[in-house]
Every structure is written in structure tokens, then in C-alpha cells.
Enzyme design. Structure first.
Site, PDB file in Angstrom:
ATOM      1  N   HIS A   6     -27.913 -66.162  26.618  1.00 18.68           N
ATOM      2  CA  HIS A   6     -29.290 -66.373  26.147  1.00 18.68           C
ATOM      3  C   HIS A   6     -30.208 -66.471  27.356  1.00 18.68           C
ATOM      4  O   HIS A   6     -29.864 -67.129  28.345  1.00 18.68           O
ATOM      5  CB  HIS A   6     -29.366 -67.655  25.317  1.00 18.68           C
ATOM      6  CG  HIS A   6     -30.756 -68.116  25.028  1.00 18.68           C
ATOM      7  ND1 HIS A   6     -31.683 -67.324  24.373  1.00 18.68           N
ATOM      8  CD2 HIS A   6     -31.414 -69.270  25.310  1.00 18.68           C
ATOM      9  CE1 HIS A   6     -32.822 -67.986  24.262  1.00 18.68           C
ATOM     10  NE2 HIS A   6     -32.692 -69.169  24.838  1.00 18.68           N
TER      11      HIS A   6
ATOM     12  N   GLU B  25     -28.125 -75.122  22.738  1.00 18.70           N
ATOM     13  CA  GLU B  25     -27.977 -73.948  21.870  1.00 18.70           C
ATOM     14  C   GLU B  25     -26.504 -73.691  21.531  1.00 18.70           C
ATOM     15  O   GLU B  25     -26.125 -72.568  21.185  1.00 18.70           O
ATOM     16  CB  GLU B  25     -28.577 -72.687  22.523  1.00 18.70           C
ATOM     17  CG  GLU B  25     -30.035 -72.797  22.942  1.00 18.70           C
ATOM     18  CD  GLU B  25     -31.019 -72.960  21.784  1.00 18.70           C
ATOM     19  OE1 GLU B  25     -30.574 -73.033  20.630  1.00 18.70           O
ATOM     20  OE2 GLU B  25     -32.228 -73.023  22.065  1.00 18.70           O
TER      21      GLU B  25
ATOM     22  N   HIS C 292     -34.698 -65.777  28.749  1.00 21.83           N
ATOM     23  CA  HIS C 292     -36.114 -65.656  28.380  1.00 21.83           C
ATOM     24  C   HIS C 292     -36.763 -64.511  29.170  1.00 21.83           C
ATOM     25  O   HIS C 292     -37.674 -64.740  29.957  1.00 21.83           O
ATOM     26  CB  HIS C 292     -36.858 -66.956  28.709  1.00 21.83           C
ATOM     27  CG  HIS C 292     -36.322 -68.193  28.046  1.00 21.83           C
ATOM     28  ND1 HIS C 292     -36.665 -69.474  28.448  1.00 21.83           N
ATOM     29  CD2 HIS C 292     -35.467 -68.347  26.991  1.00 21.83           C
ATOM     30  CE1 HIS C 292     -36.059 -70.354  27.664  1.00 21.83           C
ATOM     31  NE2 HIS C 292     -35.318 -69.712  26.784  1.00 21.83           N
TER      32      HIS C 292
ATOM     33  N   HIS D  31     -39.765 -66.492  22.240  1.00 23.09           N
ATOM     34  CA  HIS D  31     -38.812 -67.368  22.944  1.00 23.09           C
ATOM     35  C   HIS D  31     -37.892 -66.604  23.899  1.00 23.09           C
ATOM     36  O   HIS D  31     -37.904 -66.842  25.093  1.00 23.09           O
ATOM     37  CB  HIS D  31     -38.000 -68.158  21.904  1.00 23.09           C
ATOM     38  CG  HIS D  31     -37.019 -69.127  22.497  1.00 23.09           C
ATOM     39  ND1 HIS D  31     -36.757 -70.365  21.972  1.00 23.09           N
ATOM     40  CD2 HIS D  31     -36.213 -69.043  23.588  1.00 23.09           C
ATOM     41  CE1 HIS D  31     -35.869 -71.001  22.714  1.00 23.09           C
ATOM     42  NE2 HIS D  31     -35.518 -70.212  23.695  1.00 23.09           N
TER      43      HIS D  31
ATOM     44  N   GLU E 194     -32.080 -44.188  28.214  1.00 27.02           N
ATOM     45  CA  GLU E 194     -30.669 -44.585  28.093  1.00 27.02           C
ATOM     46  C   GLU E 194     -30.408 -45.712  27.098  1.00 27.02           C
ATOM     47  O   GLU E 194     -29.260 -46.066  26.849  1.00 27.02           O
ATOM     48  CB  GLU E 194     -30.123 -44.928  29.484  1.00 27.02           C
ATOM     49  CG  GLU E 194     -30.156 -43.672  30.336  1.00 27.02           C
ATOM     50  CD  GLU E 194     -29.483 -43.800  31.684  1.00 27.02           C
ATOM     51  OE1 GLU E 194     -28.962 -44.866  31.997  1.00 27.02           O
ATOM     52  OE2 GLU E 194     -29.499 -42.785  32.400  1.00 27.02           O
TER      53      GLU E 194
HETATM   54  P1  13P Z   1     -30.466 -75.817  27.456  1.00 24.25           P
HETATM   55  O1  13P Z   1     -30.944 -76.368  28.765  1.00 24.25           O
HETATM   56  O2  13P Z   1     -30.115 -76.912  26.476  1.00 24.25           O
HETATM   57  O3  13P Z   1     -29.348 -74.820  27.658  1.00 24.25           O
HETATM   58  O4  13P Z   1     -31.690 -75.057  26.760  1.00 24.25           O
HETATM   59  C1  13P Z   1     -32.334 -73.995  27.386  1.00 24.25           C
HETATM   60  C2  13P Z   1     -32.929 -73.049  26.411  1.00 24.25           C
HETATM   61  O5  13P Z   1     -33.184 -71.910  26.787  1.00 24.25           O
HETATM   62  C3  13P Z   1     -33.190 -73.481  25.025  1.00 24.25           C
HETATM   63  O6  13P Z   1     -33.420 -72.383  24.185  1.00 24.25           O
HETATM   64 ZN    ZN Z   2     -34.186 -70.623  25.281  1.00 22.27          ZN
END
Ligand code: 13P
Ligand code: ZN
Length: 270
Positions: free
Chosen positions: A140, A117, A142, A211, A170
Site C-alpha cells: 500500500h 491496515e 500514496h 488516499h 505498456e
Molecule cells: P500505518 O502507519 O498504520 O501503516 O498507516 C499508514 C497508512 O498509509 C494508512 O493508510
Molecule cells: Zn494509506
């Protein structure tokens, strides 16, 4: 330097503490998630013994970051292991003046490469730095409830943001600018990188439907806190979504919080 002492580098230790916490929060199964942080020469150069000779090619233009150093997670590495193998699971890039290459200054041992990413990270850094010179971090992850919400809530940014603001008192203080939302797109692509960065002109948080989420901040703690608050509100939403809601915060109450704290909610959303 033996492998144990890599975690003695303060910026590496701080990042490992965050990746451990992100894993414990349940945000980063397997290799899910990635982080990057713009760092200074003093953060890493005193600890670099041997310069690696590796240079990577970039599929996008990183010239606005020419000369800057980026500490970033490696692709495919399990978050729960980052703090055990920081020299493999992390690396530092220096962006070269042509905007199309970066040299590896430290880390990525064992032939590792930066996250898939990277385009979303770099393009977001470029945009956020224009908004705020103190910007440093892109994160980033999940988080379960935010992702779950993208299956049962409409994806209008205004509606998504208002729901989160109203499920956790909050939130309006933490992200008054709101949350950007992207429909499903192919991850790991320059296309999603461009779309994410475009949203980052207005928001510090961008949800990727089905995602995960991208959050930004001036420090690792700030970016973590942003994700944490949004995920907490999404958790409350998911726990209440299947019930009939009989009480709710009003727009007037949200406005009063914003006035009390001196924050400006996204214009036109209240
Ligand atoms: P990477 O292992 O390449 O960082 O990817 C993980 C991920 O969350 C892809 O969206
Ligand atoms: Zn991801």
C-alpha cells in the site's frame, strides 16, 4: 544479534531495499504506506534467537492463513527510516488456528504493532492466494499522481483503467485485468479491508479515492513494478489532462498489443 545485523537477514534486507525505493519515489510520506509479505519458516526462523511472548488480537477472521508467517511493517513508522530500524519498523506474525490471534515471532521491538491496515492486507492475501497459489505480497502506498487522478477523473473502473492503458503503451501488458476503484472510505477499518479484498477477486491493483493504492504480486519486485507502471501512466495523464488531447491510442492498437503479448484484457473493456 546487534541491531546492524538485522539487515543481514536476506528477506529483511530485500524489504528494506523496497521501502527505501518507495520512499525515494515519493510514494510514502511520513508513515504513509505499508507492506506485507507471506514468508517461509526458513526466511526467518534461523535468525530468531529469543521468542517474544506477545500475541495480538485480530478484529477479523484470519483462519485461512492459520500457521502462515507474515512479515509486515509497523504502524506509525516512517518509511524513510525502516531500513535504519528494521527490528522496530518490521515484524513477523504467525497466525494462530483460532483465526482471531497472531503471535509475534520477530521484530516490533519497543512495543510496536503491525500496520493499522492489517485487515486490508490479510483479507487481500486470503483472496489473492485463492486466485494464485504463488501470491506473496501486498503493498500500500500514496503515489501522488494516482491520488491526484481520483480528484479529476471519474471513478468508474472501466474508464479509469482505459485512461491508464491509453496513457502508457505498456500498461495493458502489466495490468490487463485493470484497476479496481473504491470510493472514499474510512481507512484503517475492517470495512475498507473487506471492500478491498472483494475487489481483489478481480484485480491486482485497487485505488482508494483521495488516499492511495493497494497492489499485489508474487514478489516484492512484481508488486512494486505494478504500482510503478500505474503511477507512471497517472503522471502522464495528469501532465496532459489540462490540454486538448489531439492524439490518442485507439482500442484497436491496445487490442493489437494484447494479442502480440498474449495477454487477455479485462473482458468488455476494449
Ligand atoms: P500505518 O502507519 O498504520 O501503516 O498507516 C499508514 C497508512 O498509509 C494508512 O493508510
Ligand atoms: Zn494509506
Amino acid at each position: 544479534m546487534n541491531s546492524n545485523s538485522f539487515s543481514d537477514i536476506p528477506i529483511i534486507a530485500e524489504l528494506c531495499r523496497i521501502t527505501d525505493n518507495m520512499y525515494r519515489m515519493g510514494w510514502d510520506e511520513r508513515n504513509g504506506g505499508n507492506i506485507s509479505i507471506l514468508i517461509d519458516e526458513d526466511d526467518i526462523m534461523p535468525y530468531v534467537r529469543e521468542k517474544t511472548e506477545r500475541t495480538i488480537e485480530l478484529s477479523f477472521d484470519a483462519s485461512p492463513l492459520s500457521g502462515r508467517l507474515l512479515l509486515v511493517t509497523a504502524t506509525g513508522h516512517y518509511f524513510r527510516n525502516v531500513s535504519l530500524t528494521p527490528e522496530n519498523s518490521l515484524g513477523v506474525l504467525r497466525f494462530l488456528p483460532d483465526g482471531r490471534h497472531a503471535e509475534i515471532i520477530w521484530g516490533f521491538e519497543g512495543d510496536g504493532r503491525p500496520t493499522s491496515e492489517l485487515s486490508s492486507h490479510v483479507m487481500t492475501h486470503i483472496v489473492r492466494l485463492k486466485q494464485d497459489g504463488d501470491h506473496r505480497v501486498v503493498m500500500h502506498a500514496h503515489p501522488t499522481n494516482l491520488v491526484a487522478m481520483t480528484f479529476v477523473h471519474n471513478l468508474s473502473e472501466k474508464d479509469f483503467t482505459r485512461t491508464l492503458w491509453k496513457r502508457h503503451t505498456e500498461c495493458i501488458m502489466v495490468f490487463p485485468d485493470g484497476i479496481g476503484v473504491l470510493p472514499w472510505m474510512l481507512f484503517g477499518s475492517d470495512t475498507i479491508g473487506l471492500a478491498t479484498a472483494e475487489k481483489m477477486k478481480q484485480f491486482r491493483l485497487v485505488v482508494w479515492a483521495y488516499h492511495g493504492i493497494f497492489g499485489t504480486g508474487n514478489s516484492l519486485d512484481e508488486a512494486f513494478g505494478l504500482l510503478e507502471c500505474a503511477e507512471k501512466a497517472a503522471d502522464i495523464y495528469m501532465k496532459t489532462a489540462s490540454f486538448t488531447v489531439i492524439n490518442e491510442m485507439t482500442d484497436e492498437q491496445l487490442k493489437s498489443i494484447a494479442a502480440h503479448l498474449g495477454v487477455k484484457p479485462h473482458q468488455g473493456w476494449l
